[in-house]
Enzyme design. Structure first.
Site, PDB file in Angstrom:
ATOM      1  N   LYS A   1      22.065  63.195  43.769  1.00  0.00           N
ATOM      2  CA  LYS A   1      22.048  62.066  44.708  1.00  0.00           C
ATOM      3  C   LYS A   1      21.117  61.009  44.180  1.00  0.00           C
ATOM      4  CE  LYS A   1      23.539  61.381  49.039  1.00  0.00           C
ATOM      5  NZ  LYS A   1      24.541  62.230  49.618  1.00  0.00           N
TER       6      LYS A   1
HETATM    7  N1  GLU Z   1      27.922  60.682  49.960  1.00  0.00           N
HETATM    8  C1  GLU Z   1      28.837  61.687  50.406  1.00  0.00           C
HETATM    9  C2  GLU Z   1      28.088  62.938  50.810  1.00  0.00           C
HETATM   10  O1  GLU Z   1      26.925  62.901  51.140  1.00  0.00           O
HETATM   11  C3  GLU Z   1      29.940  61.939  49.403  1.00  0.00           C
HETATM   12  C4  GLU Z   1      29.501  62.455  48.078  1.00  0.00           C
HETATM   13  C5  GLU Z   1      30.629  62.527  47.057  1.00  0.00           C
HETATM   14  O2  GLU Z   1      31.743  62.237  47.406  1.00  0.00           O
HETATM   15  O3  GLU Z   1      30.337  62.872  45.906  1.00  0.00           O
HETATM   16  O4  GLU Z   1      28.654  63.993  50.904  1.00  0.00           O
END
Ligand code: GLU
Length: 427
Positions: free
Chosen positions: A112
């Site tokens: 992230k």
């Molecule tokens: N930001 C989204 C989550 O927290 C999607 C992450 C993604 O699709 O890789 O799950």
């Protein structure tokens, strides 16, 4: 999506995620070596990069990408653009992604990141230059088989298109096309997946329906509230209202509105789009104090904004029987203990909002195979994956006599434990 909450004695999201992990690890008696591996993040990338503003001045931004674990596959997870993005937030969110992808059975690890900024303060062209320069600064720390970002808070398909274009654009022409799936959540015209936009909100509704099914109930006629009216809040509301549920309260960064007769998500969205992306002064509902949002009486409440919104201060106001976590980490560990004692069920983020990353996986596969999939097919596959994960969590919650979050952690960690035991640790 910023919301206004009073701060309690909460700790940060990073401490929350570690406490959640410890609880599950203790209960499942996790191997101590594997426990050591999983509480640490593999890589933490912090970049400072300059960008030229519209008026010719230079600003320097700080961007983050934390790669927690890749035992099950490439790091995967969103990028958020928000003032609260820092190394601890990125760590916590990366760790949640590892559990989420493992729980749903995707061939990914967790990552992230994002940029610490308030995107409202920048023009479209500045955001484009910030995004492209961030991508350039990350360089080969991301890649289609290494670490695959996606949208998160305040990032969207346009931003993903700029990342894909910049990342692939700086590669040699012969491999450019093989690099476009460095991100998911792209616009459909640029290799995006039909249905990825609604995947997270759709998954929230699938999870709610799975829970109601246990009691032979359906969403029809149920009242609900939603905190955050971004992508997740909107789509979850839209699917629920289409199935006959009644949206009686919404909170966004600017206001808190209620209507016992129910509100139409499509009307809310078009109002918000014409009103600088907020719901302030929405004419077809009453405005209440922001701090009263959690005391609205409803069957279901969906926090779909930021982390640590339900805290030691406001948990006692909640009257809903079910909290379905659209956001990542919306409930502090202190608040959660009280909510569980009061008999409130929580469908945890790593299960409830996993429709998004499941959609991302399908987009990545679609790109790898040079295919184009239909939306019905996509939503059906997401529903299957999430329902299977739900059944597994439910089974483990019974077996360990524990709450859904801890059971979901156990399911996620078990998969990682097996992998580590089979492979061993190099050298
Ligand atoms: N930001 C989204 C989550 O927290 C999607 C992450 C993604 O699709 O890789 O799950």
């Amino acid at each position: 999506m910023e919301t206004i909450v009073k701060k309690g004695k909460e700790r940060g999201m990073y401490e929350n995620v570690l406490e959640q992990f410890e609880k599950a690890a203790d209960l499942m008696d996790l191997d101590p070596g594997i426990r050591k591996i999983l509480v640490n993040t593999n890589n933490e990338i912090v970049v400072h990069f300059p960008v030229k503003m519209d008026d010719g001045s230079i600003e320097v931004f700080t961007g983050y990408r934390v790669q927690h674990n890749n035992a099950l596959g490439p790091y995967k997870g969103g990028l958020r653009y928000h003032p609260t993005v820092d190394i601890d937030a990125a760590r916590a969110l990366a760790i949640w992604m590892t559990w989420k992808t493992s729980l749903v059975g995707l061939p990914y690890g967790g990552g992230k990141g994002g940029i610490q900024l308030d995107p409202q303060k920048y023009s479209e062209s500045e955001l484009e230059r910030i995004t492209r320069r961030f991508t350039y600064a990350l360089g080969d720390n991301i890649g289609p088989d290494l670490d695959i970002p996606a949208p998160d808070v305040n990032t969207n398909p346009q931003i993903m298109a700029w990342i894909a274009d910049t990342f692939a654009g700086i590669k040699s022409p012969s491999v450019r096309q093989k690099n476009l799936h460095v991100v998911t959540g792209k616009p459909v015209g640029s290799g995006g997946l039909s249905g990825r936009d609604r995947a997270t909100g759709f998954g929230v509704v699938v999870s709610i329906e799975n829970w109601l099914k246990l009691k032979n109930e359906s969403v029809s006629g149920k009242t609900f509230t939603v905190q955050g009216f971004g992508n997740v809040g909107y789509w979850a509301s839209k699917f629920l209202v289409d199935k006959g549920a009644i949206l009686i309260g919404v909170q966004d960064a600017s206001t808190t509105i209620v209507s016992m007769d129910g509100m139409d998500p499509e009307e809310l969205l078009s109002y918000s789009q014409s009103n600088n992306r907020n719901l302030k002064n929405y004419p077809a509902a009453a405005t209440i104090l922001d701090e009263d949002f959690f005391s609205i009486e409803s069957d279901i409440m969906i926090p779909a904004a930021l982390g640590n919104q339900i805290t030691s201060i406001n948990h006692g106001m909640i009257k809903a029987k079910l909290i379905a976590e659209g956001a990542n980490g919306p409930i502090s560990t202190i608040a959660e203990k009280h909510l569980l004692e009061n008999g409130i069920t929580i469908i945890p983020d790593i299960l409830c909002n996993a429709g998004g990353v499941t959609g991302s996986y399908l987009e990545w596969l679609q790109n790898k195979r040079s295919e184009n999939w239909k939306m019905e097919e996509v939503l059906e596959r997401i529903e299957d994956k999430l329902s299977e994960a739900f059944r597994n969590v439910y089974k483990l919650a019974q077996a360990y006599d524990t709450d859904f979050r801890t059971a979901a952690y156990i399911a996620a960690i078990q998969r990682l434990e097996i992998t580590y035991k089979e492979r061993g640790v190099f050298p």
